[in-house]
Design an enzyme around this catalytic site. Sequence first.
Site: not given
Length: 420
Positions: A22-23, A117, A124, A307, A400
Amino acid sequence: MSKYIIQPGNKLSGEIKVHGAKNAALKIFPATLLSKQPCTINNVPEIEDVFRVIEILKQLGANVEKTGDHQYSVDPVPANSCELPEELMKKLRASIMFVGPLLVRCGEVKFLHPGGCVIGAGKRPIDLFLAGFKAFGAEIKLEDGWYHIRGHNLQGAKFFFPKISVTGTECLMMTATLIPGKTVLKNCALEPEIPVLAEYLNKCGAKIKGAGTSTIEIEGVKELSADKFDIIPDRIETGTFAILAAATKNDLTITNCNPEHVEALWAMFDRNEIKYELKNDSIKIHGPKSIKSADLTVHEYPGFATDLQPPYTLLMTQAEGNSLIHEPIYDRRIFFIDLLAQMNANIILCDPHRVVVQGPSQLYGRTLVSPDLRAGITLVIAALCAEGQTTIENIYQIERGYESIVNRLQGIGVDIKNVK
Ligand code: EPU
């Protein structure tokens, strides 16, 4: 609203395949705006966050098509807007990754503070991004919640990250590829997604040295061409599935992954006396008879990933003894432990960055609401360690980040249903 209904008790076995990271995907799609040619991206995880970045690209005017199995092609040429769509900015922290490419492409960019999130206090922050753009010579205005950044004559610069930031490093590295002169970024993040992005940009003609170390040097070039990009396996999925096997005490093989990207977890497993076998692109976890508790301190890569802290904290509820979990990176990420406590876990919150877990605890199934992505998948694993049925609501916050998670878990024997 959909929810997951999970019945524990099945023996789990077999193989579970890891999807693209994902990242990494969330950075490569925005990076396509740096070149003026179509780009093909392989091994794309088909998850809600990726669909959101594709929507952003389309709303900016780019053409994006699915061209094969987990393969997408992006033609950035028609993109003609320099304003990021409000609703999508609010949904996704990674929307910030479009700011740099749009700034160098259009000379200006307008955007709202990104959402995503809720794992840090308040919003953030994006101060590191803004400080980097300023160092390049950009002018920044904030009016009615909208940032307006102008920079028609940006120049390469030296920038030291006062705090290590993954997306901050990626953003300034990408942006600098098209800024004249030399940029030197210091105290950069080292996550594997960063050298992979740099390698891609270099294949397109960028001049980046040092990605994957704490100092990155970029010599600006006039334009970039495009190439194909293969997304690396998701290291957080890899670690999450490994913890699932260990916490539920089942043998499981995790395929299509890169075990080298999760070394910090294997080091913890050694301390937890959990046995595993690492191969080039797969890992076999031997379901332990008992798990030994061990304290954890989260750290930037190559340390233990924040994570993976929520699933590791859950793992410690099933371990023999006490463990202190220290999460220095985010100050709200650990608050999900309240949900584990509702399942009967014995956890004491010391402060927003530390908890003590007293294991082992018999967990009991409950109806719970997923607060964010990593806490959400942790509740799924907790449900499998519990007695009785668990219902998890707000599963958008799980989907997600984890593609076809219900099917993949069913494939290893999990009794999980997605009920509409
Ligand atoms: N920070 C600032 N100012 C900034 C940016 C960050 O103070 O301008 C702080 C953050 O508040 C945090 C620390 O710096 O305390 C580190 O945050 P970082 O910037 O590294 O996080 P990120 O780049 O926003 C990425 C991942 C996160 C992952 C973190 C840390 C993406 C899209 N997100 O976030 O992934 O937790 O790095 O490894 O790459 C997830 O996948 O669930 C997720 C949240």
